[in-house]
Motif scaffolding. Structure first.
Motif, mmCIF file in Angstrom:
data_model
loop_
_atom_site.group_PDB
_atom_site.id
_atom_site.type_symbol
_atom_site.label_atom_id
_atom_site.label_comp_id
_atom_site.label_asym_id
_atom_site.label_seq_id
_atom_site.Cartn_x
_atom_site.Cartn_y
_atom_site.Cartn_z
ATOM 1 N N LYS A 91 0.842 -1.190 0.000
ATOM 2 C CA LYS A 91 0.000 0.000 0.000
ATOM 3 C C LYS A 91 0.876 1.239 0.000
ATOM 4 O O LYS A 91 1.855 1.328 0.748
ATOM 5 C CB LYS A 91 -0.923 0.023 1.222
ATOM 6 N N GLN A 92 0.510 2.184 -0.845
ATOM 7 C CA GLN A 92 1.164 3.490 -0.854
ATOM 8 C C GLN A 92 0.451 4.348 0.185
ATOM 9 O O GLN A 92 -0.781 4.448 0.182
ATOM 10 C CB GLN A 92 1.054 4.120 -2.235
ATOM 11 N N GLY A 124 -4.448 1.458 -6.007
ATOM 12 C CA GLY A 124 -4.302 2.887 -5.766
ATOM 13 C C GLY A 124 -4.220 3.661 -7.058
ATOM 14 O O GLY A 124 -4.550 3.154 -8.130
ATOM 15 N N SER A 125 -3.756 4.878 -6.954
ATOM 16 C CA SER A 125 -3.608 5.732 -8.127
ATOM 17 C C SER A 125 -2.386 5.277 -8.923
ATOM 18 O O SER A 125 -1.623 4.425 -8.477
ATOM 19 C CB SER A 125 -3.450 7.189 -7.704
ATOM 20 N N GLU A 126 -2.199 5.875 -10.087
ATOM 21 C CA GLU A 126 -1.060 5.503 -10.931
ATOM 22 C C GLU A 126 0.279 5.699 -10.220
ATOM 23 O O GLU A 126 1.239 4.989 -10.501
ATOM 24 C CB GLU A 126 -1.094 6.287 -12.240
ATOM 25 N N SER A 127 0.335 6.612 -9.281
ATOM 26 C CA SER A 127 1.591 6.848 -8.569
ATOM 27 C C SER A 127 1.984 5.665 -7.682
ATOM 28 O O SER A 127 3.144 5.544 -7.284
ATOM 29 C CB SER A 127 1.519 8.133 -7.734
ATOM 30 N N ALA A 128 1.045 4.771 -7.391
ATOM 31 C CA ALA A 128 1.363 3.578 -6.588
ATOM 32 C C ALA A 128 2.314 2.644 -7.334
ATOM 33 O O ALA A 128 2.935 1.771 -6.723
ATOM 34 C CB ALA A 128 0.091 2.848 -6.187
ATOM 35 N N ALA A 129 2.450 2.837 -8.633
ATOM 36 C CA ALA A 129 3.422 2.052 -9.402
ATOM 37 C C ALA A 129 4.836 2.288 -8.872
ATOM 38 O O ALA A 129 5.704 1.417 -9.000
ATOM 39 C CB ALA A 129 3.332 2.399 -10.890
ATOM 40 N N ASP A 130 5.073 3.432 -8.237
ATOM 41 C CA ASP A 130 6.400 3.724 -7.671
ATOM 42 C C ASP A 130 6.793 2.701 -6.616
ATOM 43 O O ASP A 130 7.935 2.241 -6.580
ATOM 44 C CB ASP A 130 6.436 5.128 -7.053
ATOM 45 N N GLU A 155 9.800 -0.132 -6.581
ATOM 46 C CA GLU A 155 10.716 -0.262 -5.449
ATOM 47 C C GLU A 155 10.824 -1.729 -5.010
ATOM 48 O O GLU A 155 11.923 -2.236 -4.770
ATOM 49 C CB GLU A 155 10.219 0.605 -4.285
ATOM 50 N N ALA A 156 9.691 -2.425 -4.932
ATOM 51 C CA ALA A 156 9.697 -3.837 -4.535
ATOM 52 C C ALA A 156 10.368 -4.711 -5.595
ATOM 53 O O ALA A 156 11.081 -5.664 -5.262
ATOM 54 C CB ALA A 156 8.272 -4.312 -4.273
ATOM 55 N N PHE A 179 1.338 -5.953 -10.199
ATOM 56 C CA PHE A 179 0.076 -5.520 -10.797
ATOM 57 C C PHE A 179 -0.497 -4.380 -9.974
ATOM 58 O O PHE A 179 -0.570 -4.470 -8.746
ATOM 59 C CB PHE A 179 -0.934 -6.672 -10.839
ATOM 60 N N LEU A 180 -0.903 -3.331 -10.676
ATOM 61 C CA LEU A 180 -1.533 -2.182 -10.052
ATOM 62 C C LEU A 180 -3.008 -2.187 -10.402
ATOM 63 O O LEU A 180 -3.367 -2.192 -11.582
ATOM 64 C CB LEU A 180 -0.885 -0.878 -10.553
ATOM 65 N N VAL A 181 -3.854 -2.209 -9.383
ATOM 66 C CA VAL A 181 -5.299 -2.096 -9.569
ATOM 67 C C VAL A 181 -5.632 -0.629 -9.366
ATOM 68 O O VAL A 181 -5.503 -0.105 -8.263
ATOM 69 C CB VAL A 181 -6.074 -2.970 -8.563
ATOM 70 N N SER A 182 -6.022 0.030 -10.457
ATOM 71 C CA SER A 182 -6.288 1.467 -10.403
ATOM 72 C C SER A 182 -7.547 1.772 -11.185
ATOM 73 O O SER A 182 -7.607 1.535 -12.384
ATOM 74 C CB SER A 182 -5.094 2.238 -10.982
#
Length: 179
Positions: free
Chosen positions: A8-9, A63-69, A73-74, A83-86
């Motif tokens: 989680k961001q 989260g938002s597209e910024s959660a890709a950051d 990192e991971a 995978f980002l669910v946005s």
């Protein structure tokens, strides 16, 4: 071994501010970071993958597209993919909706042996996502785990409880929240 780690961001802890009227966190314009305890989940996943000698670590975040950051990192730490669910429809979701969405995302990853999470997020502090995921995916749950190891198809964990510390075991597949 196929491991999913939920990340989680969150707003940077030192920068968290509350709206004086609503008492909600002010997220707009606040710097963000990976939920600190989620990093422990990534480290535990990588250790278990190495001990198993084979497998993958997949990051899932909502989260938002910024959660890709935080996904990047991971992955830089050693995770295989993410995978980002946005979707605007899940923005501001409560824990019930978040649990549903994340469980569906994990199911899309495929047959998963282990889901690792932090014990709770720094911004919501509820700790409700790990049990929600375990229930929706019909998996065992080990919570508040300090140390984890794998023996065959069984997880062994040292966890905190109200009376101190205990050693527990659970067969895979399993959801584990780490401290």
């Amino acid at each position: 071994m196929k491991i999913v780690v939920l990340l989680k961001q969150v707003p940077a802890i030192s920068e968290i501010k509350l709206d004086p009227e609503t008492h909600n966190l002010v997220r707009t314009g606040a710097p963000t970071m990976m939920n600190p305890v989620d990093k422990h989940a990534v480290e535990a996943a990588l250790t278990l993958k190495e001990a198993a000698g084979d497998g993958t670590v997949t990051i899932v975040t909502m989260g938002s597209e910024s959660a890709a950051d935080i996904m990047r990192e991971a992955i830089a730490l050693g995770a295989n993919d993410g995978f980002l669910v946005s979707d605007p429809g899940v923005r501001g979701s409560d824990t019930l909706a978040t649990g549903r969405v994340l469980a569906k995302a994990i199911a899309k990853v495929g047959q998963v042996d282990l889901v690792l999470t932090g014990k709770q997020s720094a911004d919501g502090d509820t700790g409700q996502i790990p049990p929600a995921i375990a229930q929706r995916l019909d998996m065992n749950l080990l919570s508040y785990v300090q140390d984890i190891s794998l023996a065959g198809n069984t997880l062994k964990a040292i966890r905190k409880n109200l009376g101190g510390v205990e050693t527990v075991e659970a067969p895979l597949p399993c959801v584990v929240s780490v401290t």
